[in-house]
Design a protein around this motif. Structure first.
Motif, PDB file in Angstrom:
ATOM      1  N   CYS A   1      -6.641   3.757  -7.175  1.00  0.00           N
ATOM      2  CA  CYS A   1      -6.478   5.006  -6.891  1.00  0.00           C
ATOM      3  C   CYS A   1      -8.037   5.444  -6.005  1.00  0.00           C
ATOM      4  O   CYS A   1      -8.746   5.376  -6.596  1.00  0.00           O
ATOM      5  CB  CYS A   1      -5.902   6.094  -7.734  1.00  0.00           C
ATOM      6  SG  CYS A   1      -5.484   7.505  -7.135  1.00  0.00           S
TER       7      CYS A   1
ATOM      8  N   TRP B   1       5.117   7.396   0.006  1.00  0.00           N
ATOM      9  CA  TRP B   1       5.097   7.247  -1.350  1.00  0.00           C
ATOM     10  C   TRP B   1       6.414   7.493  -1.873  1.00  0.00           C
ATOM     11  O   TRP B   1       6.700   7.113  -3.141  1.00  0.00           O
ATOM     12  CB  TRP B   1       3.850   8.206  -2.048  1.00  0.00           C
ATOM     13  CG  TRP B   1       4.477   9.885  -1.666  1.00  0.00           C
ATOM     14  CD1 TRP B   1       4.074  10.527  -0.511  1.00  0.00           C
ATOM     15  CD2 TRP B   1       5.234  10.610  -2.347  1.00  0.00           C
ATOM     16  NE1 TRP B   1       4.758  11.719  -0.515  1.00  0.00           N
ATOM     17  CE2 TRP B   1       5.501  12.079  -1.841  1.00  0.00           C
ATOM     18  CE3 TRP B   1       5.862  10.479  -3.633  1.00  0.00           C
ATOM     19  CZ2 TRP B   1       6.275  12.840  -2.277  1.00  0.00           C
ATOM     20  CZ3 TRP B   1       6.700  11.379  -4.095  1.00  0.00           C
ATOM     21  CH2 TRP B   1       6.895  12.643  -3.374  1.00  0.00           C
TER      22      TRP B   1
ATOM     23  N   GLU C   1       0.858  -1.338   0.226  1.00  0.00           N
ATOM     24  CA  GLU C   1      -0.166  -0.089   0.185  1.00  0.00           C
ATOM     25  C   GLU C   1       0.817   1.152  -0.078  1.00  0.00           C
ATOM     26  O   GLU C   1       1.744   1.413   0.831  1.00  0.00           O
ATOM     27  CB  GLU C   1      -0.828   0.069   1.180  1.00  0.00           C
ATOM     28  CG  GLU C   1      -1.916   0.991   1.466  1.00  0.00           C
ATOM     29  CD  GLU C   1      -2.663   1.046   2.369  1.00  0.00           C
ATOM     30  OE1 GLU C   1      -3.238   2.448   2.811  1.00  0.00           O
ATOM     31  OE2 GLU C   1      -3.153   0.054   2.857  1.00  0.00           O
TER      32      GLU C   1
ATOM     33  N   ASN D   1       0.787   5.029   0.386  1.00  0.00           N
ATOM     34  CA  ASN D   1      -0.080   6.290   0.877  1.00  0.00           C
ATOM     35  C   ASN D   1       0.826   7.675   1.034  1.00  0.00           C
ATOM     36  O   ASN D   1       1.891   7.504   0.726  1.00  0.00           O
ATOM     37  CB  ASN D   1      -0.834   5.855   2.272  1.00  0.00           C
ATOM     38  CG  ASN D   1       0.120   5.198   3.024  1.00  0.00           C
ATOM     39  OD1 ASN D   1       1.214   5.921   3.277  1.00  0.00           O
ATOM     40  ND2 ASN D   1      -0.123   4.226   3.981  1.00  0.00           N
TER      41      ASN D   1
END
Length: 82
Positions: free
Chosen positions: A53, A16, A10, A12
């Motif tokens: 997204c 990122w 994941e 986030n």
């Protein structure tokens, strides 16, 4: 097959900018005992890459009901109505 691995991560707002490691060659090199007898090369093949997204500021569109027996034009027409 050996060496094939599924992975999920994941990304986030807090992570990122971090790199996602797909393959670690150091593990493979550590398994070889007689290094002088082997020519070590490694490569990886990504067979599929999916991304999703979530954008809460956009309204979600309605998914049209499309059936397998529809013709190309019927499927195209349903998609255009959305």
């Amino acid at each position: 097959m050996r060496g094939i691995k599924n992975m999920a991560t994941e990304i986030n707002a807090s992570n990122w900018h971090n790199a996602v490691e797909l393959f670690n060659g150091a593990i493979l090199e550590g398994l070889i005992t007689d290094r002088c007898r082997y020519d070590i090369t490694a490569y990886a093949y990504v067979s599929s890459l999916n991304a999703r997204c979530y954008i809460p500021s956009l309204n979600q569109s309605k998914i049209p009901k499309i059936y397998p027996e529809y013709s190309y034009y019927q499927r195209w027409e349903k998609k255009q109505d959305v």
